[in-house]
Design a protein around this motif. Sequence first.
Motif, PDB file in Angstrom:
ATOM      1  N   ALA A  27       0.819  -1.220   0.000  1.00  0.00           N
ATOM      2  CA  ALA A  27       0.000   0.000   0.000  1.00  0.00           C
ATOM      3  C   ALA A  27       0.847   1.261   0.000  1.00  0.00           C
ATOM      4  N   ASN A  28       2.071   1.179   0.503  1.00  0.00           N
ATOM      5  CA  ASN A  28       2.959   2.347   0.546  1.00  0.00           C
ATOM      6  C   ASN A  28       3.995   2.319  -0.584  1.00  0.00           C
ATOM      7  N   ASP A  29       3.699   1.535  -1.633  1.00  0.00           N
ATOM      8  CA  ASP A  29       4.512   1.467  -2.858  1.00  0.00           C
ATOM      9  C   ASP A  29       5.818   0.694  -2.712  1.00  0.00           C
ATOM     10  N   VAL A  30       6.014  -0.039  -1.642  1.00  0.00           N
ATOM     11  CA  VAL A  30       7.197  -0.911  -1.536  1.00  0.00           C
ATOM     12  C   VAL A  30       7.022  -2.086  -2.502  1.00  0.00           C
ATOM     13  N   PRO A  31       7.970  -2.298  -3.419  1.00  0.00           N
ATOM     14  CA  PRO A  31       7.848  -3.419  -4.357  1.00  0.00           C
ATOM     15  C   PRO A  31       8.125  -4.753  -3.669  1.00  0.00           C
ATOM     16  N   VAL A  32       7.326  -5.748  -4.002  1.00  0.00           N
ATOM     17  CA  VAL A  32       7.485  -7.097  -3.460  1.00  0.00           C
ATOM     18  C   VAL A  32       7.600  -8.069  -4.633  1.00  0.00           C
ATOM     19  N   PHE A  33       8.706  -8.786  -4.693  1.00  0.00           N
ATOM     20  CA  PHE A  33       8.933  -9.776  -5.742  1.00  0.00           C
ATOM     21  C   PHE A  33       8.844 -11.161  -5.117  1.00  0.00           C
ATOM     22  N   TYR A 194      16.410   2.615   6.772  1.00  0.00           N
ATOM     23  CA  TYR A 194      15.469   1.505   6.943  1.00  0.00           C
ATOM     24  C   TYR A 194      14.046   2.051   6.878  1.00  0.00           C
ATOM     25  N   ALA A 195      13.693   2.429   5.665  1.00  0.00           N
ATOM     26  CA  ALA A 195      12.414   3.096   5.439  1.00  0.00           C
ATOM     27  C   ALA A 195      11.800   2.554   4.149  1.00  0.00           C
ATOM     28  N   PRO A 196      10.485   2.670   3.990  1.00  0.00           N
ATOM     29  CA  PRO A 196       9.828   2.079   2.816  1.00  0.00           C
ATOM     30  C   PRO A 196      10.306   2.642   1.488  1.00  0.00           C
ATOM     31  N   ASN A 197      10.687   3.916   1.436  1.00  0.00           N
ATOM     32  CA  ASN A 197      11.140   4.481   0.166  1.00  0.00           C
ATOM     33  C   ASN A 197      12.574   4.074  -0.171  1.00  0.00           C
ATOM     34  N   GLY A 220       2.780  -2.229   4.913  1.00  0.00           N
ATOM     35  CA  GLY A 220       2.210  -1.338   3.912  1.00  0.00           C
ATOM     36  C   GLY A 220       1.660  -0.048   4.476  1.00  0.00           C
ATOM     37  N   GLN A 221       1.721   0.091   5.790  1.00  0.00           N
ATOM     38  CA  GLN A 221       1.190   1.297   6.412  1.00  0.00           C
ATOM     39  C   GLN A 221       1.927   1.565   7.729  1.00  0.00           C
ATOM     40  N   ASN A 222       1.817   2.782   8.225  1.00  0.00           N
ATOM     41  CA  ASN A 222       2.431   3.179   9.504  1.00  0.00           C
ATOM     42  C   ASN A 222       3.927   2.892   9.539  1.00  0.00           C
ATOM     43  N   GLY A 226      12.094   7.816   4.928  1.00  0.00           N
ATOM     44  CA  GLY A 226      13.299   8.486   5.401  1.00  0.00           C
ATOM     45  C   GLY A 226      13.839   9.448   4.360  1.00  0.00           C
ATOM     46  N   ASN A 227      14.948  10.076   4.687  1.00  0.00           N
ATOM     47  CA  ASN A 227      15.602  11.021   3.791  1.00  0.00           C
ATOM     48  C   ASN A 227      16.900  10.385   3.308  1.00  0.00           C
ATOM     49  N   ALA A 228      16.770   9.490   2.338  1.00  0.00           N
ATOM     50  CA  ALA A 228      17.902   8.683   1.901  1.00  0.00           C
ATOM     51  C   ALA A 228      18.437   9.158   0.561  1.00  0.00           C
ATOM     52  N   VAL A 229      19.765   9.262   0.471  1.00  0.00           N
ATOM     53  CA  VAL A 229      20.444   9.551  -0.784  1.00  0.00           C
ATOM     54  C   VAL A 229      21.346   8.355  -1.078  1.00  0.00           C
ATOM     55  N   LYS A 230      21.033   7.627  -2.131  1.00  0.00           N
ATOM     56  CA  LYS A 230      21.776   6.412  -2.447  1.00  0.00           C
ATOM     57  C   LYS A 230      23.246   6.720  -2.697  1.00  0.00           C
TER      58      LYS A 230
END
Length: 423
Positions: A27-33, A194-197, A220-222, A226-230
């Motif tokens: 629900a929060n756009d995290v891809p699951v394979f 360690y964040a969904p994005n 998928g919720q709650n 984070g503020n991540a720069v790869k």
Amino acid sequence: MLNRTQAPDFKQVNHIEFIHPEKRVLANDVPVFTIFSGEQDLVRIEFLFNNVNWNPEKPLQAIAVNALLNNGTNKLSAKEIAEKIDFYGAFFQTEYNQDQSSVTLYTLNKHLHSVLPIVKDVLSESQFPQKELDIYIQNQKQKLQVNLQKNDVLSRKEFSNALFGDTAYGVDIQLKHYDAVRQEDLVEYFKNAYAPNNCTIVVSGKFDDKGFELLNKEFGQNWANGNAVKNSFSFQSPEKKTVYKEKAESLQSAIRIGQLSINRKHEDFAGLQILNTVLGGYFGSRLMTNIREDKGYTYGIGSGIVSLHNAGYFFIGTEVGADVCSDALNEIYKEIELLKTEVIGDEELSLVKNYMLGSMLGSLENVFSHADKFKNIYFSGLDYSYYENYISKVKSITADELLALANKYLNTENLTEIVVGKK
């Protein structure tokens, strides 16, 4: 009657079947394979996070956060986390590498509803208690002090730093870096990384719609972004560098030779892997045959091509008797020059091809290994045509093509050479 004095004929692998994943999104756009196999009531769920926000002043952030991740949350202590996971017969591990950090759960499907909330608590509420951090720092400093007495460890550290400098790929970790680790820095890094994005989930095993619903309910919720720069690094091949660290009391000398090279994205990568296998990539390789079997200088020697997100590199590594170090170096360079001046014989090339195809087939022994093969290509920005091209190249490459690759990529004038011990 079976004639046991006659080796069986080679039978080349003609086709290798890969299990392709199904992609879904939380629900929060995290891809699951999901790579499904319904034979056993077992599932592996991997949460993969890019290493981000590289700070050369704090080189241990990603490593320490990953190591201490399950050492306490605002609800559970490290002991309680371990006991709860063990109670359900599950297994929970964290792992750090140069590009990614991962959290992996192995569990029976029937316990998913009980263990997923524990993992969610770890991935969203870890606190990195100061007591646990102090123990970690003390243990790691002791481990580092022991490792710094080992020639092979020193050679690897020198080699990585010579190629990559003070980046996440090559930083020379020292005792002072552990002394500089602060709990607040770990908390900050944890919230950003360690964040969904910054997360990709890969599931392998018996995992159905009900399992996905449980995963989506927890992750998928709650779960705050984070503020991540790869991490992104660029490298230029350094000039030939020779580092010799003398340790007069050494009975063995550690050797590390190599250079920056291509990674999995490059069209020549498959061909270079074949060339590397001939040189030092399996037990019957030229380096093993010469330096171990013929000369008796070492118990083992090997070479490899390593593919990272931002670079690739070629290396040769071994430990040899200190009294034969110079002779071993000469033989290593001799084998490289032979690859650049003489075509590989048909029999040897056929053996290597069959070995590589058999190894590829043998590496797909279960659903988890299929998931590992998927991760290799997905995080390199590739698709399954990579494996098709790889198999085709192994089957079709000629000795003349390998000769050209040797002259293109094995330039001894650019090789960095590290020796720790006696030379």
